[in-house]
Scaffold this motif. Structure first.
Motif, PDB file in Angstrom:
ATOM      1  N   THR A   7       0.830  -1.205   0.000  1.00 28.10           N
ATOM      2  CA  THR A   7       0.000   0.000   0.000  1.00 28.10           C
ATOM      3  C   THR A   7       0.863   1.252   0.000  1.00 28.10           C
ATOM      4  O   THR A   7       0.543   2.256  -0.657  1.00 28.10           O
ATOM      5  CB  THR A   7      -0.940   0.008   1.221  1.00 28.10           C
ATOM      6  OG1 THR A   7      -1.740  -1.182   1.207  1.00 28.10           O
ATOM      7  CG2 THR A   7      -1.867   1.225   1.198  1.00 28.10           C
ATOM      8  N   ALA A  63       0.960   4.169  -2.877  1.00 24.23           N
ATOM      9  CA  ALA A  63       0.792   5.590  -2.544  1.00 24.23           C
ATOM     10  C   ALA A  63       1.939   6.423  -3.095  1.00 24.23           C
ATOM     11  O   ALA A  63       1.736   7.556  -3.560  1.00 24.23           O
ATOM     12  CB  ALA A  63       0.691   5.759  -1.030  1.00 24.23           C
ATOM     13  N   ARG A  93       1.240   6.763  -6.831  1.00 17.95           N
ATOM     14  CA  ARG A  93       0.017   7.490  -7.181  1.00 17.95           C
ATOM     15  C   ARG A  93      -0.012   8.868  -6.537  1.00 17.95           C
ATOM     16  O   ARG A  93      -0.942   9.216  -5.824  1.00 17.95           O
ATOM     17  CB  ARG A  93      -1.212   6.709  -6.734  1.00 17.95           C
ATOM     18  CG  ARG A  93      -1.604   5.548  -7.601  1.00 17.95           C
ATOM     19  CD  ARG A  93      -2.734   4.771  -6.958  1.00 17.95           C
ATOM     20  NE  ARG A  93      -4.025   5.424  -7.079  1.00 17.95           N
ATOM     21  CZ  ARG A  93      -4.974   5.385  -6.155  1.00 17.95           C
ATOM     22  NH1 ARG A  93      -4.766   4.768  -5.013  1.00 17.95           N
ATOM     23  NH2 ARG A  93      -6.124   5.970  -6.354  1.00 17.95           N
ATOM     24  N   GLU A 141      -6.607   2.537 -11.999  1.00 19.98           N
ATOM     25  CA  GLU A 141      -7.548   2.598 -10.893  1.00 19.98           C
ATOM     26  C   GLU A 141      -8.343   1.299 -10.755  1.00 19.98           C
ATOM     27  O   GLU A 141      -8.679   0.884  -9.644  1.00 19.98           O
ATOM     28  CB  GLU A 141      -8.499   3.786 -11.079  1.00 19.98           C
ATOM     29  CG  GLU A 141      -7.804   5.145 -10.990  1.00 19.98           C
ATOM     30  CD  GLU A 141      -7.086   5.331  -9.670  1.00 19.98           C
ATOM     31  OE1 GLU A 141      -7.745   5.315  -8.619  1.00 19.98           O
ATOM     32  OE2 GLU A 141      -5.848   5.492  -9.698  1.00 19.98           O
ATOM     33  N   ASN A 171      -7.820  -3.556  -3.664  1.00 19.45           N
ATOM     34  CA  ASN A 171      -8.414  -3.146  -2.397  1.00 19.45           C
ATOM     35  C   ASN A 171      -9.542  -4.077  -1.975  1.00 19.45           C
ATOM     36  O   ASN A 171      -9.740  -4.324  -0.777  1.00 19.45           O
ATOM     37  CB  ASN A 171      -8.926  -1.707  -2.503  1.00 19.45           C
ATOM     38  CG  ASN A 171      -7.806  -0.692  -2.436  1.00 19.45           C
ATOM     39  OD1 ASN A 171      -6.675  -1.005  -2.037  1.00 19.45           O
ATOM     40  ND2 ASN A 171      -8.095   0.538  -2.832  1.00 19.45           N
ATOM     41  N   ASP A 231      -5.339   3.935   5.387  1.00 22.19           N
ATOM     42  CA  ASP A 231      -3.984   3.754   4.862  1.00 22.19           C
ATOM     43  C   ASP A 231      -3.736   4.649   3.658  1.00 22.19           C
ATOM     44  O   ASP A 231      -2.680   5.284   3.539  1.00 22.19           O
ATOM     45  CB  ASP A 231      -3.760   2.295   4.465  1.00 22.19           C
ATOM     46  CG  ASP A 231      -3.528   1.393   5.664  1.00 22.19           C
ATOM     47  OD1 ASP A 231      -3.325   1.928   6.772  1.00 22.19           O
ATOM     48  OD2 ASP A 231      -3.542   0.171   5.483  1.00 22.19           O
ATOM     49  N   GLU A 232      -4.678   4.690   2.743  1.00 26.05           N
ATOM     50  CA  GLU A 232      -4.504   5.490   1.534  1.00 26.05           C
ATOM     51  C   GLU A 232      -4.290   6.962   1.868  1.00 26.05           C
ATOM     52  O   GLU A 232      -3.410   7.626   1.309  1.00 26.05           O
ATOM     53  CB  GLU A 232      -5.708   5.327   0.609  1.00 26.05           C
ATOM     54  CG  GLU A 232      -5.795   3.943  -0.035  1.00 26.05           C
ATOM     55  CD  GLU A 232      -7.003   3.805  -0.943  1.00 26.05           C
ATOM     56  OE1 GLU A 232      -7.995   4.549  -0.741  1.00 26.05           O
ATOM     57  OE2 GLU A 232      -6.971   2.952  -1.850  1.00 26.05           O
ATOM     58  N   ARG A 291      -0.579   8.819   1.586  1.00 24.34           N
ATOM     59  CA  ARG A 291      -0.524   9.921   0.626  1.00 24.34           C
ATOM     60  C   ARG A 291       0.139  11.146   1.246  1.00 24.34           C
ATOM     61  O   ARG A 291       0.893  11.864   0.580  1.00 24.34           O
ATOM     62  CB  ARG A 291      -1.938  10.269   0.157  1.00 24.34           C
ATOM     63  CG  ARG A 291      -1.982  11.304  -0.966  1.00 24.34           C
ATOM     64  CD  ARG A 291      -3.415  11.620  -1.335  1.00 24.34           C
ATOM     65  NE  ARG A 291      -4.144  10.413  -1.704  1.00 24.34           N
ATOM     66  CZ  ARG A 291      -5.464  10.355  -1.821  1.00 24.34           C
ATOM     67  NH1 ARG A 291      -6.200  11.430  -1.566  1.00 24.34           N
ATOM     68  NH2 ARG A 291      -6.051   9.226  -2.175  1.00 24.34           N
TER      69      ARG A 291
END
Length: 228
Positions: A101, A105, A108, A128, A135, A163-164, A168
């Motif tokens: 993850t 991140a 992205r 995506e 996910n 988490d995302e 980020r």
């Protein structure tokens, strides 16, 4: 040091070699996207001449397409390794997917995603879609661990969103500076928070934590200094 055009295994049509060159763009793409990058800028980041760059890639579009295809392949390959394998303990799969993850991140970034959505909507949709499928499988892993009593019962979808959002921010140097954080310490501290939040019986300070610190430190170095 320039890449030797005569180097074995570095032919202009060699996919692995092209992927390694394209991977050198990840750092500038994270920070500023790609719309403003010129071919001479790309050649400089790859440490080759512009003439040599055109022997590998016909256009910037080809490079972006290769990067997205490689990353989608990475997501799907790591899924196959980490998520469906019921023979691997949930605790290990949690650690492996935590790292994945973070990698997603770091790739992205807002700048890159904005440029991709505006310039290459089909590639954006492909990326995506792969992450959305990943996910969903991650949600299933959380549910499996909760059913087994390994994870504390909670909303799996919110865990993924958490988490995302946090990753980020943590891969954003401006955010880290604003909050007086370093990437290495913040990543490990968040791992400890997530472990205590998720695991029903978390062990503290064992071999798994020491290995995780080393793993996150190596990844932080790649993110900070331009590794792919």
């Amino acid at each position: 040091m320039k890449i030797n055009d005569e180097q074995p295994g570095c032919r202009y049509t060699d996919r692995e070699c092209k992927s390694k060159l394209a991977g050198k763009l990840l750092s500038p793409l994270r920070s500023s996207g790609f719309q403003q990058l010129r071919m001479e800028d790309i050649a400089r980041h790859m440490d080759i001449s512009k003439a040599t760059l055109y022997k590998y890639f016909a256009s910037k579009d080809e490079i972006i397409e290769l990067l997205v295809e490689d990353f989608v392949g990475y997501v799907e390959e790591k899924d196959a390794e980490d998520l469906p394998n019921a023979d691997v303990p949930c605790e290990k799969r949690f650690r492996d997917t935590f790292v994945q993850t973070l990698v997603i991140a770091s790739y992205r970034s807002d700048a890159f995603v904005k440029d991709l959505r505006e310039t290459f909507p089909e590639l954006y949709g492909k990326l995506e879609s792969a992450i959305g499928a990943r996910n969903e499988r991650l949600r299933q892993l959380y549910e499996e661990g909760m059913e087994a009593g390994v994870f504390i019962r909670q909303n799996a979808s919110l865990l993924i969103m958490q988490d995302e959002l946090i990753f980020r921010n943590l891969v954003d140097p401006v955010y880290l500076m604003k909050h007086n954080l370093t990437l290495m310490s913040a990543l490990f501290d968040y791992y400890l928070i997530k472990k205590r939040q998720l695991l029903a019986n978390p062990e503290e300070g064992g071999d798994a934590d020491r290995a995780m610190r080393e793993r996150l430190d190596r990844l932080a170095m790649k993110i900070m200094y331009g590794g792919s």
